[in-house]
Motif scaffolding. Structure first.
Motif, PDB file in Angstrom:
ATOM      1  N   LEU A 187      36.608  38.727  46.071  1.00  0.00           N
ATOM      2  CA  LEU A 187      36.935  39.092  44.694  1.00  0.00           C
ATOM      3  C   LEU A 187      35.916  38.382  43.811  1.00  0.00           C
ATOM      4  O   LEU A 187      35.812  37.155  43.829  1.00  0.00           O
ATOM      5  CB  LEU A 187      38.348  38.645  44.330  1.00  0.00           C
ATOM      6  N   THR A 246      34.502  37.743  40.029  1.00  0.00           N
ATOM      7  CA  THR A 246      34.797  37.790  38.605  1.00  0.00           C
ATOM      8  C   THR A 246      33.576  37.264  37.869  1.00  0.00           C
ATOM      9  O   THR A 246      33.104  36.166  38.151  1.00  0.00           O
ATOM     10  CB  THR A 246      36.023  36.915  38.267  1.00  0.00           C
ATOM     11  N   THR A 284      36.884  46.521  37.124  1.00  0.00           N
ATOM     12  CA  THR A 284      37.805  46.349  36.009  1.00  0.00           C
ATOM     13  C   THR A 284      37.093  45.526  34.947  1.00  0.00           C
ATOM     14  O   THR A 284      36.452  44.526  35.263  1.00  0.00           O
ATOM     15  CB  THR A 284      39.083  45.615  36.464  1.00  0.00           C
ATOM     16  N   GLU A 291      34.740  40.266  30.786  1.00  0.00           N
ATOM     17  CA  GLU A 291      35.069  39.811  32.137  1.00  0.00           C
ATOM     18  C   GLU A 291      35.113  41.033  33.050  1.00  0.00           C
ATOM     19  O   GLU A 291      35.844  41.987  32.788  1.00  0.00           O
ATOM     20  CB  GLU A 291      36.415  39.098  32.147  1.00  0.00           C
ATOM     21  N   THR A 327      35.755  42.339  36.964  1.00  0.00           N
ATOM     22  CA  THR A 327      36.350  41.971  38.238  1.00  0.00           C
ATOM     23  C   THR A 327      36.079  43.089  39.234  1.00  0.00           C
ATOM     24  O   THR A 327      36.340  44.264  38.942  1.00  0.00           O
ATOM     25  CB  THR A 327      37.866  41.759  38.103  1.00  0.00           C
TER      26      THR A 327
END
Length: 112
Positions: A3, A5, A29, A60, A62
């Motif tokens: 993941l 970010t 996202t 941000e 993701t």
């Protein structure tokens, strides 16, 4: 799976998105966020008065990627988001234990 970010300057979003699509990242996202890092905000002047802006607008991003795409994704984000000036942002990578596609029930890499 990983993941990733990334917190970047808002005007670099299109470049980062295009760079991720080029390496095969199929979804992301995006959130509008505010924050500060080492620069602790900045000072602005408006009609002769000075104002401290503590929280700066950021984006941000993701994404979830298979392990094999981690290095490419980090490199793509870094190159596309870099302006060379303070406040370019940060990238955080963490282990992603599981992913489930709700519609089909697929799990793991195939759910990405």
């Amino acid at each position: 799976m990983k993941l990733i970010t990334a917190v970047i300057k808002p005007f670099r979003l299109d470049e980062v998105r295009e760079a991720l699509v080029e390496i095969g990242v199929s979804g992301l996202t995006v959130s509008e966020v505010k924050g500060y890092g080492r620069q602790k905000g900045h000072t602005e002047h408006y009609q002769g008065d000075e104002y401290n802006v503590d929280f700066l607008p950021k984006i941000e991003i993701t994404i979830a990627v298979p392990d094999k795409l981690e290095d490419q994704a980090v490199e793509a984000i870094t190159k596309a988001a870099r302006t060379g000036k303070i406040g370019d942002g940060k990238i955080f990578v963490s282990e992603l234990e599981e992913c489930v596609r709700i519609r089909t029930g697929e799990t793991g890499d195939s759910a990405l």
